[in-house]
Design an enzyme around this catalytic site. Structure first.
Site, short mmCIF file in Angstrom:
data_model
loop_
_atom_site.label_atom_id
_atom_site.label_comp_id
_atom_site.label_asym_id
_atom_site.label_seq_id
_atom_site.Cartn_x
_atom_site.Cartn_y
_atom_site.Cartn_z
N ASP A 53 0.81 -1.24 0.03
CA ASP A 53 0.21 0.16 0.14
C ASP A 53 0.82 1.17 -0.14
OD1 ASP A 53 0.96 -0.55 2.47
OD2 ASP A 53 -0.88 -0.83 3.49
N GLU B 65 -9.73 -2.13 5.13
CA GLU B 65 -10.29 -1.59 6.57
C GLU B 65 -11.57 -2.53 6.79
OE1 GLU B 65 -8.74 -0.07 8.49
OE2 GLU B 65 -7.93 2.04 7.60
N HIS C 101 -7.22 -4.61 10.34
CA HIS C 101 -6.85 -4.46 8.67
C HIS C 101 -5.46 -5.07 8.30
CE1 HIS C 101 -4.72 -0.19 9.13
NE2 HIS C 101 -3.82 -1.05 9.35
C1 F6R Z 1 1.62 -1.41 6.10
C2 F6R Z 1 0.20 -2.14 6.27
C3 F6R Z 1 -0.64 -1.99 7.54
C4 F6R Z 1 0.23 -2.30 8.79
C5 F6R Z 1 -0.64 -2.09 10.03
C6 F6R Z 1 0.09 -2.13 11.37
O1 F6R Z 1 2.07 -1.40 4.73
O2 F6R Z 1 -0.24 -2.53 5.24
O3 F6R Z 1 -1.55 -2.99 7.38
O4 F6R Z 1 0.84 -3.40 8.55
O5 F6R Z 1 -1.34 -0.95 10.02
O6 F6R Z 1 1.16 -1.28 11.50
P1 F6R Z 1 1.96 -1.45 12.70
O7 F6R Z 1 3.07 -2.29 12.12
O8 F6R Z 1 2.78 0.19 12.54
O9 F6R Z 1 1.42 -1.61 13.89
#
Ligand code: F6R
Length: 245
Positions: free
Chosen positions: A67, A143, A138
């Site tokens: 993403d 979402e 997500h």
């Molecule tokens: C990032 C992504 C998101 C994150 C998720 C967790 O490319 O796709 O799904 O993996 O928001 O983020 P952290 O690791 O910062 O808790």
């Protein structure tokens, strides 16, 4: 879904990097799906170390990121383009032409998403997808409520995600409210998946993913029916009742 519980974040990161190393060892021209966020930083550090020690060769690897925020400048420190260069791509021998990250300012977002989806297919699909989990369940930026059959597309970020990600920006207002994300179906088509969760903040969502039936309200539950998914968590993200299987 295989559950692997590691003692701490360091071990979790090492484990994830080992899985990636093994994949590339078995298939040097592997197509990897990659994630950003806080969780995979340790994994990327480990991969860089392994590369420096001559344990991994990325010269034939192709990478597709999950993403990118829509509208952000690529050189912005919080863009996923910037993150991937800083944390991994600048430090390993992956070829520039083999790196794919969704554009942050495509002229025609809809057409662009179709192009991205087709590019993944053209490269033979994703061999190994690395994922983190949002506190709302997500994966990528799919979402809650995202269709399990969804493809790469533009999505509006959930309030919870904007709140969670505001820690990386000066304020919540600066967090872009839209993104391009691979779809849930795109992710599900990966041949193997590793999904990482670390720390107390992920406890609740990990428990839900493991214990609840599949539901589009919690996008990560799609992985419960994926034949080759490993959920790797550390002790801090465990509610104590989960055991490695
Ligand atoms: C990032 C992504 C998101 C994150 C998720 C967790 O490319 O796709 O799904 O993996 O928001 O983020 P952290 O690791 O910062 O808790």
């Amino acid at each position: 879904m295989k559950i692997i519980i590691e003692d701490n974040y360091e071990n979790l990161s090492h484990k994830a990097a080992e899985v990636i190393k093994e994949q590339i060892g078995q298939k040097p021209d592997s197509v990897l799906g990659l994630a950003t966020g806080g969780t995979p930083i340790g994994t990327y550090n480990e991969l860089v170390k392994m590369y420096q020690n001559g344990e991994i060769d990325f010269s034939e690897v192709t990478a597709f990121n999950l993403d990118e925020y829509l509208g952000i400048e690529k050189k912005h420190e919080q863009s996923y383009h910037y993150y991937m260069q800083e944390k991994l791509f600048n430090k390993i021998n992956i070829k520039k032409e083999n790196i794919f990250i969704p554009e942050s300012k495509p002229k025609n977002p809809e057409e662009y998403c179709k192009w991205y989806e087709n590019k993944i297919k053209e490269k033979g699909g994703i061999d190994l997808q690395l994922l983190g989990i949002g506190s709302n369940g997500h994966i990528g930026f799919n979402e809650p409520g995202s269709d399990f059959k969804s493809k790469t597309r533009v999505i509006e970020l959930a309030k919870q995600t904007i709140e969670d990600n505001s820690r990386y920006f000066n304020s919540e207002k600066e967090v872009p409210n839209k993104a391009i994300t691979m779809g849930l179906d795109t992710i599900f088509k990966a041949k193997k998946i590793i999904i990482l969760a670390s720390g107390e903040k992920k406890k609740k969502i990990v428990k839900k993913i493991v214990n609840l039936e599949q539901t589009e309200k919690i996008p990560a539950t799609i992985l419960k029916k994926h034949p080759k998914t490993k959920l790797i968590i550390d002790k801090a993200a465990n509610t104590k009742d989960l055991v490695s299987n």
